[in-house]
Design a protein around this motif. Structure first.
Motif, PDB file in Angstrom:
ATOM      1  N   UNK A  80     -64.788 -32.402 -41.984  1.00 22.55           N
ATOM      2  CA  UNK A  80     -63.874 -32.747 -40.900  1.00 22.55           C
ATOM      3  C   UNK A  80     -63.609 -31.380 -40.269  1.00 22.55           C
ATOM      4  N   UNK A  81     -63.267 -30.367 -40.897  1.00 22.33           N
ATOM      5  CA  UNK A  81     -62.819 -29.061 -40.531  1.00 22.33           C
ATOM      6  C   UNK A  81     -63.744 -27.852 -40.803  1.00 22.33           C
ATOM      7  N   UNK A  82     -64.677 -27.958 -41.404  1.00 23.84           N
ATOM      8  CA  UNK A  82     -65.187 -26.811 -41.797  1.00 23.84           C
ATOM      9  C   UNK A  82     -66.631 -26.870 -41.477  1.00 23.84           C
ATOM     10  N   UNK A  83     -67.556 -26.860 -42.430  1.00 24.43           N
ATOM     11  CA  UNK A  83     -69.266 -27.222 -42.131  1.00 24.43           C
ATOM     12  C   UNK A  83     -69.270 -28.334 -42.817  1.00 24.43           C
ATOM     13  N   UNK A  84     -69.899 -29.498 -42.227  1.00 27.69           N
ATOM     14  CA  UNK A  84     -70.317 -30.805 -43.097  1.00 27.69           C
ATOM     15  C   UNK A  84     -71.494 -30.520 -44.013  1.00 27.69           C
ATOM     16  N   UNK A  85     -72.181 -29.421 -43.830  1.00 25.31           N
ATOM     17  CA  UNK A  85     -73.580 -29.349 -44.675  1.00 25.31           C
ATOM     18  C   UNK A  85     -72.911 -28.977 -45.930  1.00 25.31           C
ATOM     19  N   UNK A  86     -71.668 -28.581 -46.169  1.00 23.19           N
ATOM     20  CA  UNK A  86     -70.917 -28.287 -47.534  1.00 23.19           C
ATOM     21  C   UNK A  86     -70.967 -29.373 -48.762  1.00 23.19           C
ATOM     22  N   UNK A  87     -71.048 -30.586 -48.044  1.00 24.52           N
ATOM     23  CA  UNK A  87     -71.398 -31.934 -48.762  1.00 24.52           C
ATOM     24  C   UNK A  87     -72.445 -31.855 -49.694  1.00 24.52           C
ATOM     25  N   UNK A  88     -73.657 -31.035 -49.049  1.00 22.80           N
ATOM     26  CA  UNK A  88     -75.031 -31.193 -50.080  1.00 22.80           C
ATOM     27  C   UNK A  88     -74.845 -30.208 -51.137  1.00 22.80           C
ATOM     28  N   UNK A  89     -73.638 -29.461 -51.203  1.00 22.24           N
ATOM     29  CA  UNK A  89     -73.305 -28.694 -52.431  1.00 22.24           C
ATOM     30  C   UNK A  89     -72.995 -29.829 -53.612  1.00 22.24           C
ATOM     31  N   UNK A  90     -72.184 -30.778 -53.252  1.00 20.45           N
ATOM     32  CA  UNK A  90     -71.944 -32.056 -54.263  1.00 20.45           C
ATOM     33  C   UNK A  90     -73.207 -32.539 -54.711  1.00 20.45           C
ATOM     34  N   UNK A  91     -74.012 -32.918 -53.603  1.00 17.07           N
ATOM     35  CA  UNK A  91     -75.382 -33.425 -54.198  1.00 17.07           C
ATOM     36  C   UNK A  91     -76.107 -32.644 -55.123  1.00 17.07           C
ATOM     37  N   UNK A  92     -76.164 -31.269 -54.932  1.00 19.01           N
ATOM     38  CA  UNK A  92     -76.821 -30.447 -55.744  1.00 19.01           C
ATOM     39  C   UNK A  92     -76.124 -30.485 -57.377  1.00 19.01           C
ATOM     40  N   UNK A  93     -74.876 -30.452 -57.232  1.00 16.83           N
ATOM     41  CA  UNK A  93     -74.237 -30.322 -58.555  1.00 16.83           C
ATOM     42  C   UNK A  93     -74.500 -32.047 -59.476  1.00 16.83           C
ATOM     43  N   UNK A  94     -74.013 -32.857 -58.716  1.00 14.93           N
ATOM     44  CA  UNK A  94     -74.038 -34.131 -59.385  1.00 14.93           C
ATOM     45  C   UNK A  94     -75.467 -34.436 -59.741  1.00 14.93           C
ATOM     46  N   UNK A 109     -78.011 -19.061 -42.089  1.00 10.15           N
ATOM     47  CA  UNK A 109     -77.350 -18.337 -43.021  1.00 10.15           C
ATOM     48  C   UNK A 109     -75.898 -18.690 -43.373  1.00 10.15           C
ATOM     49  N   UNK A 110     -75.228 -19.267 -42.228  1.00 14.71           N
ATOM     50  CA  UNK A 110     -73.807 -19.952 -42.299  1.00 14.71           C
ATOM     51  C   UNK A 110     -73.895 -21.347 -42.914  1.00 14.71           C
ATOM     52  N   UNK A 111     -74.970 -22.041 -42.648  1.00 14.10           N
ATOM     53  CA  UNK A 111     -75.055 -23.120 -42.990  1.00 14.10           C
ATOM     54  C   UNK A 111     -75.449 -23.265 -44.872  1.00 14.10           C
ATOM     55  N   UNK A 112     -76.438 -22.199 -45.086  1.00 15.28           N
ATOM     56  CA  UNK A 112     -76.729 -22.178 -46.540  1.00 15.28           C
ATOM     57  C   UNK A 112     -75.589 -21.464 -47.474  1.00 15.28           C
ATOM     58  N   UNK A 149     -72.450 -22.367 -46.619  1.00 13.94           N
ATOM     59  CA  UNK A 149     -71.630 -23.479 -46.778  1.00 13.94           C
ATOM     60  C   UNK A 149     -71.873 -24.241 -48.139  1.00 13.94           C
ATOM     61  N   UNK A 150     -73.313 -24.578 -48.235  1.00 14.28           N
ATOM     62  CA  UNK A 150     -73.862 -25.339 -49.178  1.00 14.28           C
ATOM     63  C   UNK A 150     -73.441 -24.726 -50.593  1.00 14.28           C
ATOM     64  N   UNK A 151     -73.809 -23.472 -50.748  1.00 17.66           N
ATOM     65  CA  UNK A 151     -73.474 -22.770 -52.094  1.00 17.66           C
ATOM     66  C   UNK A 151     -72.163 -22.730 -52.308  1.00 17.66           C
ATOM     67  N   UNK A 152     -71.221 -22.336 -51.293  1.00 17.53           N
ATOM     68  CA  UNK A 152     -69.703 -22.336 -51.550  1.00 17.53           C
ATOM     69  C   UNK A 152     -69.160 -23.845 -52.052  1.00 17.53           C
ATOM     70  N   UNK A 153     -70.018 -24.969 -51.483  1.00 15.76           N
ATOM     71  CA  UNK A 153     -69.482 -26.350 -51.856  1.00 15.76           C
ATOM     72  C   UNK A 153     -69.847 -26.574 -53.114  1.00 15.76           C
ATOM     73  N   UNK A 154     -71.007 -26.126 -53.339  1.00 22.30           N
ATOM     74  CA  UNK A 154     -71.607 -26.236 -54.824  1.00 22.30           C
ATOM     75  C   UNK A 154     -70.805 -25.670 -56.087  1.00 22.30           C
ATOM     76  N   UNK A 155     -70.330 -24.333 -55.511  1.00 29.54           N
ATOM     77  CA  UNK A 155     -69.516 -23.708 -56.584  1.00 29.54           C
ATOM     78  C   UNK A 155     -68.363 -24.392 -56.722  1.00 29.54           C
ATOM     79  N   UNK A 156     -67.815 -24.649 -55.620  1.00 24.43           N
ATOM     80  CA  UNK A 156     -66.322 -25.538 -56.014  1.00 24.43           C
ATOM     81  C   UNK A 156     -66.596 -26.684 -56.497  1.00 24.43           C
ATOM     82  N   UNK A 157     -67.425 -27.547 -56.237  1.00 25.45           N
ATOM     83  CA  UNK A 157     -67.640 -28.839 -57.009  1.00 25.45           C
ATOM     84  C   UNK A 157     -67.997 -28.477 -58.444  1.00 25.45           C
ATOM     85  N   UNK A 158     -68.794 -27.608 -58.656  1.00 19.09           N
ATOM     86  CA  UNK A 158     -68.882 -27.119 -60.170  1.00 19.09           C
ATOM     87  C   UNK A 158     -67.803 -27.234 -61.009  1.00 19.09           C
TER      88      UNK A 158
END
Length: 245
Positions: free
Chosen positions: A138-152, A205-208, A210-219
């Motif tokens: 909603x407020x950041x980068x929607x591609x961060x969602x794919x960090x969760x996909x990678x983790x799970x 690079x910014x989208x990449x 966001x995905x890395x940061x999302x994955x690290x948070x979800x991990x």
């Protein structure tokens, strides 16, 4: 030690490989959760498995809504990714109901789980994980969602089937109680291959990041949930011996 991950034919970096590398530390920390060692040693209790399924329900029920929200927030340049999300939604619908069926097969009352009350209430780490993902969409980068996909899905492929086999053998559970873990470990084998292809098409690079940061948070948050799963006496003893070794 850092390695230079490149495509030998083009000399360009593959983002999926970067994602694996840049989340390695968080991934290894997640696997330090006592439940992994306990499962391998036959130390999983019915309470452990029920608690895991309960928390799984509370994030899996958000998979489709998160996918829909993510797709709605993507820019036009990611129309190809939105199409992939549409197909993913079709495959993920109703999987939270599989978890309730597994709990029912384990003779666990699913009414509190569905209602998010009492013993079936979501834990703080899963609640924070889901809230973080909605916030990023909603407020950041929607591609961060794919960090969760990678983790799970990455965890499911790496450890899901083996964990399921340990749990089923230890607790002598019927196949009807293992639907979520067993089906996802097989399904996610296919998903992770597609995921790799999709991630390698993301070059911004910014989208990449966001995905890395999302994955690290979800991990981190998912790992905290796993670390707090209740362990029986056998599991606790196995963990203590492992720690002392």
């Amino acid at each position: 030690m850092t390695t230079d991950i490149t495509n030998k034919k083009t000399g360009t970096s593959h983002f999926f490989d970067q994602l694996e590398q840049q989340t390695q530390t968080a991934r290894e920390q997640m696997y330090q959760a006592p439940v992994f060692h306990a499962a391998a040693k036959g130390g999983i209790s019915h309470a452990t498995y029920s608690a895991f399924l309960t928390q799984a329900y509370h994030h899996v029920k958000h998979t489709v809504p998160l996918l829909m929200a993510c797709g709605s927030r993507l820019s036009e340049q990611y129309e190809w990714l939105r199409q992939a999300i549409g197909e993913y939604i079709e495959e993920e619908k109703g999987h939270h109901e599989w978890i309730l069926s597994d709990l029912d097969a384990c003779h666990v009352d699913t009414v509190p789980v569905r209602a998010n009350t009492g013993a079936g209430k979501v834990g703080c780490h899963i609640e924070l994980m889901v809230a973080y993902l909605y916030h990023q969409i909603d407020r950041g980068n929607p591609l961060a969602f794919f960090g969760m996909v990678w983790v799970l899905e990455g965890t499911s492929v790496a450890a899901g089937r083996q964990m399921a086999a340990h749990i089923q053998k230890t607790l002598e559970l019927p196949d009807q109680a293992m639907t979520y873990l067993m089906s996802h470990s097989a399904l996610d084998q296919q998903h992770i291959q597609l995921f790799e292809v999709l991630m390698n098409r993301i070059t911004d690079p910014a989208d990449q990041q966001a995905i890395v940061d999302g994955a690290n948070m979800v991990y981190r948050l998912y790992g905290e949930m796993l670390a707090q799963l209740p362990l029986g006496e056998t599991a606790a003893s196995a963990t203590e011996q492992h720690s002392a070794a």
